[in-house]
Design a protein around this motif. Sequence first.
Motif, PDB file in Angstrom:
ATOM      1  N   MET A   1      89.821  25.566  30.058  1.00 39.40           N
ATOM      2  CA  MET A   1      89.451  24.272  29.534  1.00 39.40           C
ATOM      3  C   MET A   1      90.384  23.199  30.106  1.00 39.40           C
ATOM      4  N   PRO A   2      89.849  22.040  30.382  1.00 40.49           N
ATOM      5  CA  PRO A   2      90.697  20.940  30.840  1.00 40.49           C
ATOM      6  C   PRO A   2      91.708  20.554  29.755  1.00 40.49           C
ATOM      7  N   LEU A   3      92.947  20.423  30.167  1.00 38.21           N
ATOM      8  CA  LEU A   3      94.020  20.078  29.225  1.00 38.21           C
ATOM      9  C   LEU A   3      94.089  18.570  29.024  1.00 38.21           C
ATOM     10  N   SER A   4      94.495  18.191  27.818  1.00 37.77           N
ATOM     11  CA  SER A   4      94.638  16.767  27.545  1.00 37.77           C
ATOM     12  C   SER A   4      95.784  16.194  28.368  1.00 37.77           C
ATOM     13  N   ILE A   5      95.647  14.939  28.719  1.00 42.26           N
ATOM     14  CA  ILE A   5      96.706  14.271  29.459  1.00 42.26           C
ATOM     15  C   ILE A   5      97.904  14.142  28.528  1.00 42.26           C
ATOM     16  N   GLY A   6      99.069  14.476  29.025  1.00 41.20           N
ATOM     17  CA  GLY A   6     100.275  14.451  28.205  1.00 41.20           C
ATOM     18  C   GLY A   6     100.545  15.762  27.494  1.00 41.20           C
ATOM     19  N   ILE A   7      99.880  16.821  27.930  1.00 39.37           N
ATOM     20  CA  ILE A   7     100.068  18.135  27.301  1.00 39.37           C
ATOM     21  C   ILE A   7     101.522  18.578  27.401  1.00 39.37           C
ATOM     22  N   ASP A   8     102.233  18.127  28.444  1.00 43.79           N
ATOM     23  CA  ASP A   8     103.640  18.484  28.597  1.00 43.79           C
ATOM     24  C   ASP A   8     104.476  17.938  27.442  1.00 43.79           C
ATOM     25  N   LYS A   9     104.166  16.749  27.000  1.00 45.60           N
ATOM     26  CA  LYS A   9     104.890  16.151  25.866  1.00 45.60           C
ATOM     27  C   LYS A   9     104.585  16.902  24.575  1.00 45.60           C
ATOM     28  N   GLN A  10     103.343  17.353  24.430  1.00 46.75           N
ATOM     29  CA  GLN A  10     102.967  18.147  23.262  1.00 46.75           C
ATOM     30  C   GLN A  10     103.749  19.457  23.241  1.00 46.75           C
ATOM     31  N   LEU A  11     103.844  20.087  24.399  1.00 46.30           N
ATOM     32  CA  LEU A  11     104.581  21.349  24.492  1.00 46.30           C
ATOM     33  C   LEU A  11     106.058  21.144  24.152  1.00 46.30           C
ATOM     34  N   LEU A  12     106.662  20.102  24.697  1.00 46.92           N
ATOM     35  CA  LEU A  12     108.078  19.839  24.440  1.00 46.92           C
ATOM     36  C   LEU A  12     108.345  19.531  22.967  1.00 46.92           C
ATOM     37  N   SER A  13     107.402  18.847  22.317  1.00 50.80           N
ATOM     38  CA  SER A  13     107.610  18.537  20.894  1.00 50.80           C
ATOM     39  C   SER A  13     107.475  19.785  20.029  1.00 50.80           C
ATOM     40  N   ARG A  14     106.645  20.717  20.442  1.00 46.91           N
ATOM     41  CA  ARG A  14     106.457  21.956  19.676  1.00 46.91           C
ATOM     42  C   ARG A  14     107.528  22.986  19.966  1.00 46.91           C
ATOM     43  N   ILE A  15     108.032  22.994  21.194  1.00 45.85           N
ATOM     44  CA  ILE A  15     109.039  23.976  21.593  1.00 45.85           C
ATOM     45  C   ILE A  15     110.226  23.194  22.156  1.00 45.85           C
ATOM     46  N   PRO A  16     111.097  22.714  21.281  1.00 47.74           N
ATOM     47  CA  PRO A  16     112.192  21.835  21.711  1.00 47.74           C
ATOM     48  C   PRO A  16     113.130  22.447  22.755  1.00 47.74           C
ATOM     49  N   GLY A  17     113.345  23.722  22.747  1.00 49.21           N
ATOM     50  CA  GLY A  17     114.267  24.349  23.683  1.00 49.21           C
ATOM     51  C   GLY A  17     113.650  24.672  25.037  1.00 49.21           C
ATOM     52  N   LEU A  18     112.402  24.320  25.210  1.00 46.09           N
ATOM     53  CA  LEU A  18     111.682  24.626  26.442  1.00 46.09           C
ATOM     54  C   LEU A  18     112.280  23.857  27.622  1.00 46.09           C
ATOM     55  N   ASP A  19     112.547  24.569  28.710  1.00 43.89           N
ATOM     56  CA  ASP A  19     113.096  23.939  29.901  1.00 43.89           C
ATOM     57  C   ASP A  19     111.996  23.100  30.563  1.00 43.89           C
ATOM     58  N   ARG A  20     112.244  21.804  30.667  1.00 45.12           N
ATOM     59  CA  ARG A  20     111.256  20.859  31.187  1.00 45.12           C
ATOM     60  C   ARG A  20     110.806  21.232  32.611  1.00 45.12           C
ATOM     61  N   LYS A  21     111.756  21.586  33.455  1.00 40.57           N
ATOM     62  CA  LYS A  21     111.448  21.898  34.844  1.00 40.57           C
ATOM     63  C   LYS A  21     110.562  23.147  34.943  1.00 40.57           C
ATOM     64  N   THR A  22     110.897  24.175  34.198  1.00 37.46           N
ATOM     65  CA  THR A  22     110.122  25.415  34.196  1.00 37.46           C
ATOM     66  C   THR A  22     108.713  25.171  33.656  1.00 37.46           C
ATOM     67  N   MET A  23     108.644  24.369  32.577  1.00 41.17           N
ATOM     68  CA  MET A  23     107.348  24.078  31.967  1.00 41.17           C
ATOM     69  C   MET A  23     106.457  23.316  32.947  1.00 41.17           C
ATOM     70  N   ARG A  24     107.030  22.345  33.625  1.00 48.04           N
ATOM     71  CA  ARG A  24     106.245  21.559  34.591  1.00 48.04           C
ATOM     72  C   ARG A  24     105.777  22.440  35.759  1.00 48.04           C
ATOM     73  N   ALA A  25     106.631  23.355  36.189  1.00 41.37           N
ATOM     74  CA  ALA A  25     106.250  24.270  37.264  1.00 41.37           C
ATOM     75  C   ALA A  25     105.083  25.157  36.802  1.00 41.37           C
ATOM     76  N   ALA A  26     105.190  25.671  35.583  1.00 39.18           N
ATOM     77  CA  ALA A  26     104.130  26.528  35.041  1.00 39.18           C
ATOM     78  C   ALA A  26     102.821  25.745  34.897  1.00 39.18           C
ATOM     79  N   LEU A  27     102.911  24.520  34.404  1.00 37.96           N
ATOM     80  CA  LEU A  27     101.708  23.699  34.269  1.00 37.96           C
ATOM     81  C   LEU A  27     101.111  23.389  35.642  1.00 37.96           C
TER      82      LEU A  27
END
Length: 110
Positions: free
Chosen positions: A1-27
């Motif tokens: 399914m197409p992800l909403s724009i800003g899904i990275d911010k949603q992920l960071l708010s739900r998982i505060p310890g998530l590494d931003r760089k790793t998350m962006r690479a995965a996305l």
Amino acid sequence: MPLSIGIDKQLLSRIPGLDRKTMRAALGIHTGSMRYLRAMEKGTVRYDLDGVAGAEVTDTHRLHAKEQLQQRFKKEAERKKAEKAAAAEAEAARLRQEKLQQLASKFSRG
């Protein structure tokens, strides 16, 4: 399914310890996948982390996904064509070498 724009911010708010760089690479890997691009090409609505429908997929984003898929298919076709040509050339070289060996064998006997 197409992800909403800003899904990275949603992920960071739900998982505060998530590494931003790793998350962006995965996305990036996910959103660049053939499966996701096909979903974007055909999709009409974007979804958030809870699966709730949100904004529509714009024609611009749908066209971008289609162009990305076309580029990939073109690259793949070119790669296969090059592989086929290389295999044909290798086979032709093998046959030439075999023929030369047969001639050398024929003329060295006698």
